[in-house]
Design a protein around this motif. Structure first.
Motif, short mmCIF file in Angstrom:
data_model
loop_
_atom_site.label_atom_id
_atom_site.label_comp_id
_atom_site.label_asym_id
_atom_site.label_seq_id
_atom_site.Cartn_x
_atom_site.Cartn_y
_atom_site.Cartn_z
N UNK A 80 0.84 -1.21 0.00
CA UNK A 80 0.00 0.00 0.00
C UNK A 80 0.87 1.26 0.00
N UNK A 81 2.04 1.16 0.66
CA UNK A 81 2.95 2.32 0.68
C UNK A 81 3.68 2.49 -0.65
N UNK A 82 3.64 1.44 -1.49
CA UNK A 82 4.24 1.58 -2.82
C UNK A 82 5.47 0.72 -3.06
N UNK A 83 5.80 -0.17 -2.12
CA UNK A 83 6.93 -1.08 -2.34
C UNK A 83 6.40 -2.32 -3.04
N UNK A 84 6.70 -2.47 -4.31
CA UNK A 84 6.13 -3.56 -5.10
C UNK A 84 7.26 -4.40 -5.68
N UNK A 85 7.19 -5.68 -5.37
CA UNK A 85 8.29 -6.60 -5.67
C UNK A 85 7.85 -7.60 -6.73
N UNK A 95 0.34 0.21 -8.41
CA UNK A 95 0.69 1.63 -8.31
C UNK A 95 1.96 1.85 -7.50
N UNK A 96 3.08 1.24 -7.96
CA UNK A 96 4.31 1.29 -7.17
C UNK A 96 4.92 2.68 -7.09
N UNK A 97 5.53 2.94 -5.94
CA UNK A 97 6.44 4.09 -5.84
C UNK A 97 7.87 3.61 -6.04
N UNK A 98 8.08 2.36 -5.67
CA UNK A 98 9.37 1.71 -5.92
C UNK A 98 9.05 0.34 -6.51
N UNK A 99 9.45 0.16 -7.76
CA UNK A 99 9.23 -1.13 -8.41
C UNK A 99 10.54 -1.92 -8.33
N UNK A 115 12.55 1.56 -20.42
CA UNK A 115 12.82 2.92 -20.88
C UNK A 115 11.58 3.79 -20.74
N UNK A 116 10.46 3.23 -21.13
CA UNK A 116 9.20 3.97 -21.03
C UNK A 116 8.88 4.30 -19.56
N UNK A 117 9.05 3.31 -18.69
CA UNK A 117 8.75 3.52 -17.27
C UNK A 117 9.70 4.56 -16.67
N UNK A 118 10.95 4.51 -17.12
CA UNK A 118 11.93 5.48 -16.66
C UNK A 118 11.53 6.89 -17.08
N UNK A 119 11.08 7.03 -18.33
CA UNK A 119 10.62 8.35 -18.81
C UNK A 119 9.44 8.86 -18.00
N UNK A 120 8.60 7.91 -17.58
CA UNK A 120 7.44 8.31 -16.76
C UNK A 120 7.85 8.69 -15.34
N UNK A 121 9.13 8.47 -15.00
CA UNK A 121 9.63 8.89 -13.69
C UNK A 121 9.50 7.85 -12.59
N UNK A 122 9.20 6.61 -12.99
CA UNK A 122 9.07 5.55 -11.98
C UNK A 122 10.45 5.24 -11.36
N UNK A 123 10.44 4.93 -10.09
CA UNK A 123 11.66 4.54 -9.39
C UNK A 123 11.77 3.02 -9.45
N UNK A 124 12.94 2.54 -9.87
CA UNK A 124 13.10 1.10 -10.07
C UNK A 124 14.39 0.61 -9.40
N UNK A 125 14.27 -0.51 -8.70
CA UNK A 125 15.45 -1.21 -8.19
C UNK A 125 15.50 -2.56 -8.90
N UNK A 126 16.53 -2.73 -9.68
CA UNK A 126 16.62 -3.86 -10.60
C UNK A 126 17.77 -4.79 -10.17
N UNK A 127 17.45 -6.03 -9.85
CA UNK A 127 18.50 -7.01 -9.55
C UNK A 127 18.76 -7.81 -10.83
#
Ligand SMILES: Nc1ncnc2c1ncn2[C@@H]1O[C@H](COP(=O)(O)OP(=O)(O)O)[C@@H](O)[C@H]1O
Ligand SMILES: [Mg+2]
Length: 236
Positions: free
Chosen positions: A76-81, A153-157, A179-191
């Motif tokens: 709910x806070x936006x941490x989506x794994x 609706x992630x704040x951090x994907x 790339x599209x998500x990055x342009x939209x300003x989404x925050x991403x942590x990618x392993x």
């Protein structure tokens, strides 16, 4: 304060220490990647951040201690794994799987517009709305897993090895989505073990080896680092 702050993170499996005091931060709007070989601790780190694994140390998301929130509160806070195993509901359709991503949301209009956004982003999913997840290819399932994560609706994907086992042409599709998500300003942590893919998308990278952060820097710093070049480039 960063959106995500990890300080002196230790995680154990029984007595084995999988993470040995890691520091990491992710600023809002950044794409950050953690690279490293199999067994380095990437999944363990994402699991700790999303509340799937107990830890010692400090993890703060949006100013709140992660270990004071349960799994639902974190989503709910936006941490989506988006986990390595994808965790789809195999006998649910594409559409039903996407709706499962939105189950904690109460903003119906937002859910509707995010559904449109996901189907636009993934035309393959749009074509397969009524198809059961288990009948789809690995690449399509990965897209569905990412689509479902976006429906939360992630704040951090957080994406765990999204390219693992996929054909190059599908990896290209996933690249375009990122790339599209990055342009939209989404925050991403990618392993990622796929360091080429990670360096292409991340604005900042961490190298994780046997539970320690060995290097942090920009893609340029990583590309020109002799150790990275010898150990990690050209092998994926
Ligand atoms: N369920 C588990 N039980 C015991 N050890 C585990 C378990 N999961 C992972 N480990 C160990 O923790 C370390 C980190 O694993 P993992 O986080 O899966 O690394 P990565 O995702 O980078 O491949 C490895 O040594 C692995 O063997
Ligand atoms: Mg892993």
């Amino acid at each position: 304060m960063s959106l995500l702050e990890v300080e002196d993170l230790h995680v154990y499996y029984e007595k084995a220490e999988a993470l040995k005091g890691i520091d990491l931060r992710v600023e809002a709007g950044e794409i950050v990647s953690v690279i490293g070989p199999n067994g380095a601790g990437k999944t363990t780190m994402l699991d700790a951040i999303s509340g799937l694994k107990e830890y010692e140390g400090r993890i703060q998301f949006d100013g709140r201690n992660v270990d004071e929130m349960d799994a639902r509160e974190l989503v709910a806070a936006g941490v989506v794994h988006c986990t390595e195993g994808r965790d789809l509901f195999p006998y649910f359709t594409v559409h039903q799987n996407l709706l499962m991503g939105a189950q904690l949301r109460e903003d119906e209009a937002g859910v509707e517009s995010d559904l449109d956004m996901v189907y636009e982003l993934f035309p393959r999913l749009d074509e397969r709305r009524t198809q059961e997840a288990h009948t789809m290819s690995g690449g399509e399932q990965q897209m569905l897993a990412i689509g479902r994560a976006l429906m939360s609706d992630p704040k951090l994907l957080m994406l765990d090895e999204p390219t693992l086992g996929l054909a190059p042409i599908i990896i290209e599709d996933i690249s375009e989505i990122l790339e599209e998500l990055s342009e939209q300003g989404l925050t991403v942590l990618l392993a990622e073990q796929n360091s080429t893919f990670a360096m292409r998308h991340a604005e900042r990278l961490y190298l994780l080896e046997t539970g320690n952060v060995e290097l942090e820097g920009s893609p340029e710093e990583f590309r020109t680092n002799d150790y990275i070049r010898d150990a990690y480039m050209g092998i994926t």
